[in-house]
Structures are given as structure tokens and as C-alpha cells.
Design a protein around this motif. Structure first.
Motif, PDB file in Angstrom:
ATOM      1  N   ILE A   5     -76.173 -56.048 -29.242  1.00 45.63           N
ATOM      2  CA  ILE A   5     -75.074 -55.848 -28.300  1.00 45.63           C
ATOM      3  C   ILE A   5     -74.650 -54.387 -28.381  1.00 45.63           C
ATOM      4  O   ILE A   5     -74.244 -53.905 -29.439  1.00 45.63           O
ATOM      5  CB  ILE A   5     -73.898 -56.782 -28.633  1.00 45.63           C
ATOM      6  N   ARG A   6     -74.754 -53.682 -27.253  1.00 45.71           N
ATOM      7  CA  ARG A   6     -74.411 -52.259 -27.213  1.00 45.71           C
ATOM      8  C   ARG A   6     -72.913 -52.092 -26.981  1.00 45.71           C
ATOM      9  O   ARG A   6     -72.381 -52.565 -25.987  1.00 45.71           O
ATOM     10  CB  ARG A   6     -75.205 -51.564 -26.116  1.00 45.71           C
ATOM     11  N   LEU A  46     -70.729 -43.125 -20.421  1.00 45.61           N
ATOM     12  CA  LEU A  46     -70.829 -44.138 -19.370  1.00 45.61           C
ATOM     13  C   LEU A  46     -71.697 -43.677 -18.204  1.00 45.61           C
ATOM     14  O   LEU A  46     -72.255 -44.493 -17.482  1.00 45.61           O
ATOM     15  CB  LEU A  46     -69.441 -44.554 -18.885  1.00 45.61           C
ATOM     16  N   LEU A  50     -74.950 -47.711 -19.552  1.00 53.13           N
ATOM     17  CA  LEU A  50     -73.827 -48.621 -19.712  1.00 53.13           C
ATOM     18  C   LEU A  50     -74.009 -49.512 -20.938  1.00 53.13           C
ATOM     19  O   LEU A  50     -75.063 -50.124 -21.117  1.00 53.13           O
ATOM     20  CB  LEU A  50     -73.666 -49.502 -18.465  1.00 53.13           C
ATOM     21  N   PRO A  51     -72.964 -49.606 -21.760  1.00 52.63           N
ATOM     22  CA  PRO A  51     -73.007 -50.520 -22.890  1.00 52.63           C
ATOM     23  C   PRO A  51     -72.735 -51.947 -22.405  1.00 52.63           C
ATOM     24  O   PRO A  51     -72.447 -52.169 -21.228  1.00 52.63           O
ATOM     25  CB  PRO A  51     -71.867 -50.015 -23.783  1.00 52.63           C
ATOM     26  N   ASP A  52     -72.802 -52.886 -23.323  1.00 48.78           N
ATOM     27  CA  ASP A  52     -72.466 -54.270 -22.990  1.00 48.78           C
ATOM     28  C   ASP A  52     -70.957 -54.492 -23.010  1.00 48.78           C
ATOM     29  O   ASP A  52     -70.444 -55.374 -22.317  1.00 48.78           O
ATOM     30  CB  ASP A  52     -73.144 -55.234 -23.973  1.00 48.78           C
ATOM     31  N   ILE A  53     -70.258 -53.700 -23.813  1.00 47.45           N
ATOM     32  CA  ILE A  53     -68.804 -53.826 -23.943  1.00 47.45           C
ATOM     33  C   ILE A  53     -68.225 -52.482 -24.385  1.00 47.45           C
ATOM     34  O   ILE A  53     -68.906 -51.684 -25.030  1.00 47.45           O
ATOM     35  CB  ILE A  53     -68.436 -54.946 -24.946  1.00 47.45           C
ATOM     36  N   MET A  79     -68.951 -51.906 -14.049  1.00 44.74           N
ATOM     37  CA  MET A  79     -68.691 -51.435 -15.401  1.00 44.74           C
ATOM     38  C   MET A  79     -68.592 -52.619 -16.361  1.00 44.74           C
ATOM     39  O   MET A  79     -68.242 -53.726 -15.961  1.00 44.74           O
ATOM     40  CB  MET A  79     -67.395 -50.622 -15.436  1.00 44.74           C
ATOM     41  N   PRO A  80     -68.900 -52.374 -17.644  1.00 42.84           N
ATOM     42  CA  PRO A  80     -68.840 -53.446 -18.634  1.00 42.84           C
ATOM     43  C   PRO A  80     -67.408 -53.851 -18.942  1.00 42.84           C
ATOM     44  O   PRO A  80     -66.465 -53.111 -18.631  1.00 42.84           O
ATOM     45  CB  PRO A  80     -69.510 -52.824 -19.863  1.00 42.84           C
ATOM     46  N   PRO A  81     -67.230 -55.019 -19.559  1.00 40.99           N
ATOM     47  CA  PRO A  81     -65.883 -55.441 -19.944  1.00 40.99           C
ATOM     48  C   PRO A  81     -65.268 -54.470 -20.948  1.00 40.99           C
ATOM     49  O   PRO A  81     -65.972 -53.874 -21.764  1.00 40.99           O
ATOM     50  CB  PRO A  81     -66.080 -56.819 -20.559  1.00 40.99           C
TER      51      PRO A  81
END
Length: 109
Positions: A5-6, A46, A50-53, A79-81
Motif C-alpha cells: 500500500i503506497r 502527487l 498517485l499513492p493509495d492513501i 485523487m486518493p483518499p
């Protein structure tokens, strides 16, 4: 091996950011943590990928966390959460962060 998880950790306190990153990396979920110490570094990260969170502090060197949330709304890609992690206890700021798209709001001691 799974990528994991990024997480983009946006925190201007070096010691706290290091501690949070170490704690995440010790979890069995295999978190891959990237740290941004300023709002400008967060925006650059960003734009790269994009990361996961995102774990986002609100009180950052320019731009601040609320400005990052506003900027994220203008981007053409989803965009991620975002989980806001801050010492700010003002209810109006909390509501503004949620209105701007943050999923959760956590108060740091």
C-alpha cells in the motif's frame, strides 16, 4: 512480491514523520511510505504518481494542508483518499477539511 500500500505522508515535523513512517513499515500490510515535509513537496509527489492513501497534516510550510486539499480538487485525475492528521482542534477547520474531500480527521496529541 506484492507492491504493498503506497502512502504519501505529509508532515513537517521530521521526528514525527520518521516515527510514523517506521510504524507503518512495521505493519503486515507492507506499506510503502513516501514523506513530504512541505506542501510544495506534497504537490510535486502527487504530480509524479498517485499513492493509495495520503496522511496529511494541515499546518505545513506553504502551501498548508487545506490549500493542498483545494488544489487536489482542481486536478483532472481522481485523487486518493486523505486522512487528515493534525493538532488543530478548531471545529470549523475540521469541517472545512471534510468539505474539501478528506475522508477522516485525526487529532494528534
Amino acid at each position: 512480491m506484492a507492491q504493498g500500500i503506497r502512502v504519501l505522508l505529509v508532515e513537517d515535523n521530521l521526528n514525527l514523520a520518521t516515527l510514523q513512517a517506521q510504524m507503518l513499515k512495521l505493519q503486515p500490510e507492507n506499506y510503502q511510505v513516501q514523506i513530504a515535509y512541505t506542501g510544495q513537496q506534497a504537490k510535486a509527489a502527487l504530480q509524479d504518481s498517485l499513492p493509495d492513501i495520503i496522511l496529511l497534516d494541515l499546518t505545513l510550510p506553504a502551501p498548508d494542508g487545506l490549500s493542498i486539499l483545494r488544489w487536489m480538487q482542481t486536478q483532472k485525475k481522481p485523487m486518493p483518499p486523505v486522512i487528515v492528521t493534525t493538532s488543530c482542534t478548531e471545529e470549523s477547520v475540521q469541517w472545512e477539511a471534510l468539505r474539501l474531500g478528506a475522508k477522516y480527521f485525526m487529532i494528534k496529541p
